[in-house]
Structure formats: C-alpha cells, structure tokens
Scaffold this motif. Sequence first.
Motif, PDB file in Angstrom:
ATOM      1  N   GLU A   1      -3.941   6.784  -2.379  1.00  0.00           N
ATOM      2  CA  GLU A   1      -3.648   5.542  -1.674  1.00  0.00           C
ATOM      3  C   GLU A   1      -3.883   4.420  -2.670  1.00  0.00           C
ATOM      4  O   GLU A   1      -5.012   4.188  -3.092  1.00  0.00           O
ATOM      5  CB  GLU A   1      -4.558   5.389  -0.458  1.00  0.00           C
TER       6      GLU A   1
ATOM      7  N   SER B   1      -7.917  11.312  -1.502  1.00  0.00           N
ATOM      8  CA  SER B   1      -8.419  12.246  -0.491  1.00  0.00           C
ATOM      9  C   SER B   1      -7.967  13.644  -0.860  1.00  0.00           C
ATOM     10  O   SER B   1      -6.840  13.837  -1.314  1.00  0.00           O
ATOM     11  CB  SER B   1      -7.857  11.898   0.889  1.00  0.00           C
TER      12      SER B   1
ATOM     13  N   HIS C   1       1.466  12.112  -2.078  1.00  0.00           N
ATOM     14  CA  HIS C   1       0.868  13.382  -2.485  1.00  0.00           C
ATOM     15  C   HIS C   1       0.903  13.502  -3.998  1.00  0.00           C
ATOM     16  O   HIS C   1       1.889  13.132  -4.632  1.00  0.00           O
ATOM     17  CB  HIS C   1       1.649  14.577  -1.920  1.00  0.00           C
TER      18      HIS C   1
ATOM     19  N   LYS D   1       0.877  -1.168   0.000  1.00  0.00           N
ATOM     20  CA  LYS D   1       0.000   0.000   0.000  1.00  0.00           C
ATOM     21  C   LYS D   1       0.913   1.216   0.000  1.00  0.00           C
ATOM     22  O   LYS D   1       1.769   1.362   0.864  1.00  0.00           O
ATOM     23  CB  LYS D   1      -0.903   0.012   1.235  1.00  0.00           C
TER      24      LYS D   1
ATOM     25  N   ILE E   1       1.036   5.397  -0.132  1.00  0.00           N
ATOM     26  CA  ILE E   1       0.294   6.639   0.059  1.00  0.00           C
ATOM     27  C   ILE E   1       1.227   7.775  -0.313  1.00  0.00           C
ATOM     28  O   ILE E   1       2.344   7.857   0.195  1.00  0.00           O
ATOM     29  CB  ILE E   1      -0.180   6.787   1.522  1.00  0.00           C
TER      30      ILE E   1
ATOM     31  N   SER F   1      -8.520   1.297  -2.959  1.00  0.00           N
ATOM     32  CA  SER F   1      -7.716   2.464  -3.328  1.00  0.00           C
ATOM     33  C   SER F   1      -8.586   3.698  -3.218  1.00  0.00           C
ATOM     34  O   SER F   1      -9.802   3.622  -3.421  1.00  0.00           O
ATOM     35  CB  SER F   1      -7.210   2.316  -4.759  1.00  0.00           C
TER      36      SER F   1
ATOM     37  N   ARG G   1       3.894   7.231   2.905  1.00  0.00           N
ATOM     38  CA  ARG G   1       4.067   5.963   3.621  1.00  0.00           C
ATOM     39  C   ARG G   1       3.984   4.801   2.639  1.00  0.00           C
ATOM     40  O   ARG G   1       3.231   4.846   1.676  1.00  0.00           O
ATOM     41  CB  ARG G   1       2.956   5.844   4.659  1.00  0.00           C
TER      42      ARG G   1
ATOM     43  N   VAL H   1      -4.218  13.277  -1.898  1.00  0.00           N
ATOM     44  CA  VAL H   1      -3.427  12.169  -1.374  1.00  0.00           C
ATOM     45  C   VAL H   1      -3.973  10.901  -2.019  1.00  0.00           C
ATOM     46  O   VAL H   1      -5.165  10.613  -1.925  1.00  0.00           O
ATOM     47  CB  VAL H   1      -3.523  12.076   0.165  1.00  0.00           C
TER      48      VAL H   1
END
Length: 109
Positions: A14, A83, A7, A3, A5, A80, A70, A12
């Motif tokens: 994922e 945000s 920018h 996974k 994450i 997925s 991350r 954001v």
Amino acid sequence: MYKVIFHNANQVFEVFARQIYQSDMWGFIEIEEFVFGERSQIVVDPSEEKLKNEFAGVKRTYIPYQSVIRIDEVEREGSSKISEVPANTTGSNVTRLPFASMVPPPSDD
C-alpha cells in the motif's frame, strides 16, 4: 495524491504517490513521486521503512494491471505498509489468475 494497493509476490503493498497513469508499455500502470511519512515521527513503522528502502532511488515504477487491487484518489497521504498474504488460505473464495487473454489493441498500421 493517490493510494495504490497492489500484489507483489506473497505481499500486498500500500503506497502513496503524487502521479499515476497508464503506461505506454501495454498492461502496466506507472507510479511516480512516492510519498512517505515524515522521518521526524518518534514511532517508526517497520513496513513503511521497508517500502522506503524498496523504492529508494526509484524515479518511476511499472506495476502490471493484474497486480493492482485498488487505486484511490485521497486528500493526503497516510502510512504506507506491507501486509503478508498467507499461503493456502482455507475458505477463501477469491482466486488470482493471470490475464492470459489480455490482447493489445489493434494498431492502425
């Protein structure tokens, strides 16, 4: 399964992928083999559909290190999503600065 994450502009992302590694291009990670949820689901998540469209036909993507928030190794994929990051968030004590001091390692030449 990973996974990741990161920018992207004021969002954001994922995403889930089977392969992730340091790129030969200095300052980037490579993400391959994106995994998205089953199309047979009755409920469709619009942000996951947007990500499917964003990465449709993409074999590999390169993400700058400074954009990565991350990376987790997980047992199975999840949903997925995208945000929104509010502009001018008051009270935030986190500031993203570009990595201007990133210098490639010296070559052996």
